[in-house]
Design an enzyme around this catalytic site. Structure first.
Site, PDB file in Angstrom:
ATOM      1  N   GLU A   1      17.829  39.640  19.832  1.00 34.93           N
ATOM      2  CA  GLU A   1      17.124  39.056  18.701  1.00 34.93           C
ATOM      3  C   GLU A   1      16.343  40.164  17.987  1.00 34.93           C
ATOM      4  OE1 GLU A   1      14.344  35.897  19.532  1.00 34.93           O
ATOM      5  OE2 GLU A   1      14.152  35.407  17.429  1.00 34.93           O
TER       6      GLU A   1
ATOM      7  N   GLY B   1       6.976  40.744  23.807  1.00 37.88           N
ATOM      8  CA  GLY B   1       6.446  40.160  25.031  1.00 37.88           C
ATOM      9  C   GLY B   1       7.557  39.709  25.968  1.00 37.88           C
ATOM     10  N   ALA B   2       8.481  38.927  25.428  1.00 37.10           N
ATOM     11  CA  ALA B   2       9.564  38.411  26.250  1.00 37.10           C
ATOM     12  C   ALA B   2      10.613  37.767  25.360  1.00 37.10           C
ATOM     13  CB  ALA B   2       9.028  37.376  27.239  1.00 37.10           C
TER      14      ALA B   2
ATOM     15  N   GLU C   1      13.973  34.824  25.138  1.00 36.90           N
ATOM     16  CA  GLU C   1      14.474  33.575  25.714  1.00 36.90           C
ATOM     17  C   GLU C   1      15.986  33.508  25.905  1.00 36.90           C
ATOM     18  OE1 GLU C   1      13.190  33.949  22.558  1.00 36.90           O
ATOM     19  OE2 GLU C   1      14.225  32.636  21.130  1.00 36.90           O
ATOM     20  N   ASN C   2      16.700  34.617  26.080  1.00 40.65           N
ATOM     21  CA  ASN C   2      18.157  34.583  26.258  1.00 40.65           C
ATOM     22  C   ASN C   2      18.577  33.441  27.180  1.00 40.65           C
ATOM     23  OD1 ASN C   2      18.115  37.358  25.109  1.00 40.65           O
ATOM     24  ND2 ASN C   2      17.170  37.807  27.074  1.00 40.65           N
TER      25      ASN C   2
ATOM     26  N   HIS D   1       6.467  29.614  27.278  1.00 41.67           N
ATOM     27  CA  HIS D   1       7.004  29.760  25.921  1.00 41.67           C
ATOM     28  C   HIS D   1       8.511  30.037  25.966  1.00 41.67           C
ATOM     29  CE1 HIS D   1       6.877  31.024  21.630  1.00 41.67           C
ATOM     30  NE2 HIS D   1       7.845  31.840  22.023  1.00 41.67           N
ATOM     31  N   GLU D   2       8.896  31.029  26.737  1.00 42.70           N
ATOM     32  CA  GLU D   2      10.318  31.388  26.761  1.00 42.70           C
ATOM     33  C   GLU D   2      11.146  30.269  27.394  1.00 42.70           C
ATOM     34  OE1 GLU D   2      10.789  33.678  24.838  1.00 42.70           O
ATOM     35  OE2 GLU D   2       8.844  34.683  24.904  1.00 42.70           O
TER      36      GLU D   2
ATOM     37  N   HIS E   1      11.789  27.486  24.918  1.00 44.51           N
ATOM     38  CA  HIS E   1      12.823  27.795  23.925  1.00 44.51           C
ATOM     39  C   HIS E   1      14.183  27.229  24.336  1.00 44.51           C
ATOM     40  CE1 HIS E   1      11.174  30.124  20.692  1.00 44.51           C
ATOM     41  NE2 HIS E   1      10.767  31.145  21.432  1.00 44.51           N
TER      42      HIS E   1
ATOM     43  N   GLU F   1       9.970  29.264  16.618  1.00 47.82           N
ATOM     44  CA  GLU F   1       8.784  29.965  17.129  1.00 47.82           C
ATOM     45  C   GLU F   1       7.500  29.145  16.978  1.00 47.82           C
ATOM     46  OE1 GLU F   1       9.050  32.176  19.126  1.00 47.82           O
ATOM     47  OE2 GLU F   1      10.960  33.169  18.717  1.00 47.82           O
TER      48      GLU F   1
HETATM   49  N1  BES Z   1      12.033  35.175  20.531  1.00 47.63           N
HETATM   50  C1  BES Z   1      10.851  35.887  20.807  1.00 47.63           C
HETATM   51  C2  BES Z   1      11.092  37.323  21.151  1.00 47.63           C
HETATM   52  C3  BES Z   1      11.391  38.203  19.969  1.00 47.63           C
HETATM   53  C4  BES Z   1      10.422  38.522  19.094  1.00 47.63           C
HETATM   54  C5  BES Z   1      12.620  38.737  19.761  1.00 47.63           C
HETATM   55  C6  BES Z   1      10.708  39.349  18.004  1.00 47.63           C
HETATM   56  C7  BES Z   1      12.909  39.545  18.689  1.00 47.63           C
HETATM   57  C8  BES Z   1      11.939  39.871  17.813  1.00 47.63           C
HETATM   58  C9  BES Z   1      10.081  35.273  21.964  1.00 47.63           C
HETATM   59  O1  BES Z   1      10.331  33.946  22.187  1.00 47.63           O
HETATM   60  C10 BES Z   1       8.634  35.383  21.626  1.00 47.63           C
HETATM   61  O2  BES Z   1       8.211  34.720  20.728  1.00 47.63           O
HETATM   62  N2  BES Z   1       7.896  36.205  22.338  1.00 47.63           N
HETATM   63  C11 BES Z   1       6.524  36.474  22.063  1.00 47.63           C
HETATM   64  C12 BES Z   1       5.623  35.942  23.128  1.00 47.63           C
HETATM   65  C13 BES Z   1       5.338  34.495  22.972  1.00 47.63           C
HETATM   66  C14 BES Z   1       4.504  33.978  24.109  1.00 47.63           C
HETATM   67  C15 BES Z   1       4.655  34.141  21.685  1.00 47.63           C
HETATM   68  C16 BES Z   1       6.396  37.972  21.986  1.00 47.63           C
HETATM   69  O3  BES Z   1       7.317  38.641  22.420  1.00 47.63           O
HETATM   70  O4  BES Z   1       5.384  38.441  21.502  1.00 47.63           O
HETATM   71 ZN    ZN Z   2       9.327  32.623  20.933  1.00 48.91          ZN
END
Ligand code: BES
Ligand code: ZN
Length: 911
Positions: A127, A268-269, A271-272, A304-305, A308, A327
């Site tokens: 992503e 942060g992480a 959700e694959n 969160h993940e 998703h 999101e």
């Molecule tokens: N889908 C996102 C990860 C992501 C973010 C991929 C930007 C590509 C580009 C994931 O679900 C996410 O939102 N992660 C957050 C943490 C969450 C607890 C809000 C992050 O990575 O900051």
């Molecule tokens: Zn997210």
């Protein structure tokens, strides 16, 4: 790397894909520098697309491809095949198979997008547009395919091979040192949810049985030696799986759910599907290495993940403009989960603090954009607080407007109707309109209009008529590209607080002047849908204190005409804990903005003993809710005050005013703070639960105020706490207090901390961050020194954020009047841009408030930004942020805007 010539993408240009890819068969042979990827794509023309259109697959820096069409090699010239595109100008009119071989170098991948190495493992991040760095593909979220992935690697190097979905086969390759695993994911998904991992990893395993009886194998994979730190993450995972069944009726849908923690991760992480990949800071925790806040973040990010899986994976986004659909909604869901697991009001306060600290400045600066943007140059730059935090607020408002029951029904309908789809915000909202029997067209404006509305509320009590009148008015300032704003639907949760608590809300019928619906009076949620509204409450026996925007029922800037007495009443006895906290913040903010004015006029702030007494009152009741009390005695931050002032901001004056208020409060309340501090000491073994964490938070907050009032006493206590601490929350809390007092004690404590934790990167990140946040002019030199420290590196995003990102968040020093803070950040951005553009662009976001600064700072900031803007070969990511920060509109973008807007900003010539 994609450089700065990117073309804008527009929502209004959306077209269904001309081709669909129903199945993807991947055969990936992992090698350190030359990984072979063979992709077999089952393609067919999309009945909704243009018949006979060329098939254009996306690539990004791809190399040496062999392409077969239905098994026959294609002779592709440079026109048809380039690193960023594979074009078939006349593909078959019926289903066909494309086989594509690409060669990628995971070891050289410093952007951490696509297939890369973290430590000794192979991992992926796709992503938003990383899959195109692995193979040529229709890299867009509305192309859903069933994936089968064969992964092959050296057995010694990567004994663990993980993919999406369920494991179907694995084994050794005879006569070789290699082995393989085949994973199959039956759920069609967009390619941004693809993942694989190969490495020598340790793991812990558990099991979860869903309500309908499916057994799910849970695994968490980490570097060897870190298995002991995974228990809390596993526990959080099981709790959130159960919660999603109870709160939303959502069960998990595969036999396996794996999480892999890596130390090099841009975000942060992720959700694959069935294989979440995490920044290890959101997985690993032991009492000696992680603070209570770390534990809370782990719980929140795991949830969160996981959430998703339904909001994002089963129902994905039609295009990236709909990003908030997954999101914002998923943030809302993780906030609700944490509220149920912990204290709802305390969680709400924390979330509103985040919203105001991160989203409000974005919404009032040059990077303001809609919750659903309409154009972008680089999608990576739209993972913003507006999409996430404001996106979650919009859903919270929807729930407040239609009620909890209808909200749940609407969610059920959404899951039912849109499962397996790539949906839009309209699809989502239509479900709620249907179940609530209500037209939500006006509500949609929250998605299409940027900027934070100002809500002003004035009140009038008529003692003879026993009426209390509230006048609500809304307005929204222009944002880039949107000069004229329209009224929004704002749910305003109201209460009237009298001597004995909440008064009943009685009004006349809605069609009478100042009337309201029975529903509004019963729920306490009043709708403001026009520019202004008057509400007259009847049979109000005494002049009440209005409690407006309870629970922060809408993401607006509230301007309330309440006097100090009203606020003190609320602080003492509002039944809404959020507004009790808010009343104290408002009182403090008023004092502080007045002091800032006095300081800038060359005077001194006046001490206010009444405010300290009110805080003392809150502190007196601490035993009933320590976590809330900790929030209540934490004064507004410098950023809070800067935001309130809004323009011509002088951070040094703000810092002085705040320091002085903290000093006087700390001194006046010292005996009470000391006794609270003592009463909260606790020798029980560490537990991360909310109540124990709340007690530790209050103890640290009390220590912080003690130290603000009397540095000697505070530092001595902090030193004792530092030396005898049983856990990281106590140890780091003490170190944070010590870090504010210049002198040998501080340096000794910092050294001791480093020596104790030198081998633990996540703790050393804290050590870097703390030093970068010290609000002293010497911090600039300290940070420059730390950039030479052997433990510092640009290559690891966590380390970079801990030192450089924290310095950029150190308001007085980043915005130092001489401009050197700006120069430092600009230099680092240029230094890292070619290595990791995503991280560079995020760092540059620190400039987002530059226009609100006083003239001298503005000039320095503009110069630093112009220096970045003048750099050749910037990444698309940084180019986009720097141009928008300077309000340099591309010709394309300028044509979108209205004349009145065009006259205020000079459009930039097209590149
Ligand atoms: N889908 C996102 C990860 C992501 C973010 C991929 C930007 C590509 C580009 C994931 O679900 C996410 O939102 N992660 C957050 C943490 C969450 C607890 C809000 C992050 O990575 O900051
Ligand atoms: Zn997210």
């Amino acid at each position: 790397m994609r450089t700065d010539t990117a073309q804008p993408v527009r929502l209004s240009d959306y077209r269904a894909p001309d081709y669909l890819i129903e199945a993807v068969d991947l055969d990936i042979k992992l090698h350190l520098n030359a990984t072979h990827v063979r992709a077999r794509l089952s393609v067919r023309p999309n009945p909704l697309g243009r018949p006979g259109a060329p098939l254009v697959l996306d690539g990004d820096g791809l190399k040496a491809a062999m392409v077969l069409l239905d098994g026959v090699a294609l002779d592709l010239g440079a026109n048809a095949l380039s690193p960023d595109r594979l074009t078939l100008s006349e593909p078959p009119r019926t289903a066909f198979e494309l086989t594509i071989d690409t060669l990628v170098d995971p070891s050289a991948n410093t952007q951490l997008m696509g297939l890369y190495r973290s430590g000794s493992a192979y991992c992926t991040q796709c992503e938003a547009e990383g899959f195109r760095r692995i193979t040529y593909f229709l890299d867009r979220p509305d192309v859903l395919s069933v994936y089968t992935t064969r992964i092959e690697a050296e057995k010694a190097q990567a004994p663990v091979l993980l993919g999406n979905g369920n494991l179907v086969e694995s084994g050794d390759i005879t006569g070789s040192t290699r082995h393989y695993a085949i994973w199959h994911d039956p759920h069609p998904k967009p390619c941004y949810l693809f993942a694989l991992v190969g490495g020598d990893l340790g793991s812990i395993h558990d099991r979860f049985t869903t309500t309908s009886g499916r057994n799910v194998e849970l695994g968490i994979y980490v570097e060897h030696g870190k298995e002991t730190r995974v228990a809390y993450a596993m526990d959080a995972l099981k709790r959130c799986m159960r919660w999603d069944e109870e709160a939303f009726g959502r069960e998990y849908d595969l036999d396996v759910f794996n999480i892999v923690a890596v130390s090099d991760f841009n975000m942060g992480a992720m959700e694959n599907k069935g294989l979440n990949i995490f920044n290890d800071k959101y997985v690993l925790a032991l009492p000696q290495t992680a603070t209570d806040l770390d534990y809370a973040h782990i719980e929140g990010v795991i949830a969160h993940e996981y959430f998703h899986n339904w909001t994002g994976n089963r129902i994905t986004c039609r295009d990236w403009f709909q990003l908030c659909l997954k999101e914002g909604l998923t943030v809302f869901r993780d906030q609700e989960f944490s509220s149920d697991q912990r204290s709802r009001p305390v969680k709400r306060i924390a979330d509103v603090r985040t919203l105001r600290a991160a989203q409000f400045p974005e919404d009032s600066g040059p990077l303001a954009h809609n919750v659903r943007p309409e154009t972008y140059l680089e999608i990576n730059n739209f993972y913003t607080p507006t999409i996430y935090e404001k996106g979650a607020e919009v859903i919270r408002m929807l729930k407040a407007l239609i009620g909890a029951e209808a909200f749940r029904k609407g969610m059920d309908l959404y899951f039912d109707r849109c499962d397996g789809m790539a949906a839009t915000v309209e699809d989502f909202i239509a479900c709620f309109a249907k179940v609530a029997g209500r037209d939500l067209t006006h509500f949609m404006r929250w998605y299409t209009q940027a900027g934070t509305p100002a809500l002003s509320v004035s009140s009038d009590y008529d003692a003879d008529a026993k009426t209390f009148t509230l006048t609500l008015a809304q307005s929204t300032a222009p944002t880039p590209g949107q000069p004229a704003k329209l009224p929004l639907v704002i749910p305003v949760a109201l209460g009237l607080v009298g001597a004995d608590g909440d008064l009943p809300l009685t009004t006349k019928a809605p069609d009478e002047d100042g009337g309201a619906s029975a529903h509004e009076c019963a729920s306490g949620v009043f709708e403001l849908t026009t520019a202004s509204r008057r509400i007259v409450f009847h049979t109000v026996a005494e002049r009440p204190a209005p409690s407006v925007l309870r629970g922060f029922s809408a993401p607006v800037k509230l301007d309330l005409d309440s006097n100090a007495d009203d606020l003190l009443t609320l602080a003492e006895r509002d039944s809404d804990l959020f507004n009790r906290w808010q009343a104290i913040q408002t009182l403090a903010t008023r004092l502080l903005t007045t002091s800032v004015g006095a300081i800038r006029a060359g005077g001194l702030p006046k001490p206010d003993t009444r405010f300290a007494e009110a805080l003392g009152g809150v502190l007196g009741a601490f035993a009933s809710d320590p976590a809330f009390t900790a929030q209540a005695i934490s004064l507004p931050t410098e950023a809070d005050i800067a935001r309130e002032i809004g323009r011509d901001v002088d951070l040094d004056a703000i810092h002085m005013a705040r320091r002085e208020l903290r000093r006087s409060v700390g001194a006046q309340l010292q005996p009470r703070l000391l006794s609270a501090y003592e009463a909260l000491s606790n020798d029980a073994p560490y537990s991360p639960d909310a109540r124990s964490a709340g007690a530790r938070a209050l103890r640290n907050a009390a220590l912080d105020l003690i130290c603000a009032g009397d540095a000697r006493t505070g530092a001595d206590i902090a030193m004792r706490q530092f030396q005898s601490a049983h856990n990281m929350t106590e140890q780091f809390g003490a170190l944070a207090v010590l870090s504010m007092v210049a002198g040998d004690q501080r340096e000794q404590a910092l050294d001791a901390f480093y020596r104790t934790h030198a081998s633990d990167p996540l703790v050393i990140d804290k050590w870097f961050a703390l030093q970068a946040l010290i609000p002293e002019t010497e911090t600039y030199e300290r940070v420059r020194g730390l950039m030479e420290h052997h433990a510092f590196t640009y290559a690891n995003p966590n380390r970079l954020r801990s030192l450089i990102g924290s310095f950029a968040a150190n308001l007085t020093q980043f915005h130092a009047a001489d401009g050197r803070g700006y120069d430092l950040i600009a230099s680092v951005v240029m230094e890292i841009d070619s290595r990791n553009p995503q991280v560079a662009a995020r760092l540059l976001g620190a400039f987002r408030t530059w226009r609100s600064m006083e003239a001298g700072r503005q000039a320095h900031a503009q110069l630093a930004l112009k220096r970045v803007a003048a750099t050749q070969g910037l990444s698309a990511d940084v180019r986009d942020i720097v141009d928008r920060s300077l309000n340099l509109l591309t010709k394309e973008r300028a044509t979108d805007t209205l004349d009145s807007f065009r006259s205020r900003f000079s459009p930039r010539p097209a590149r």
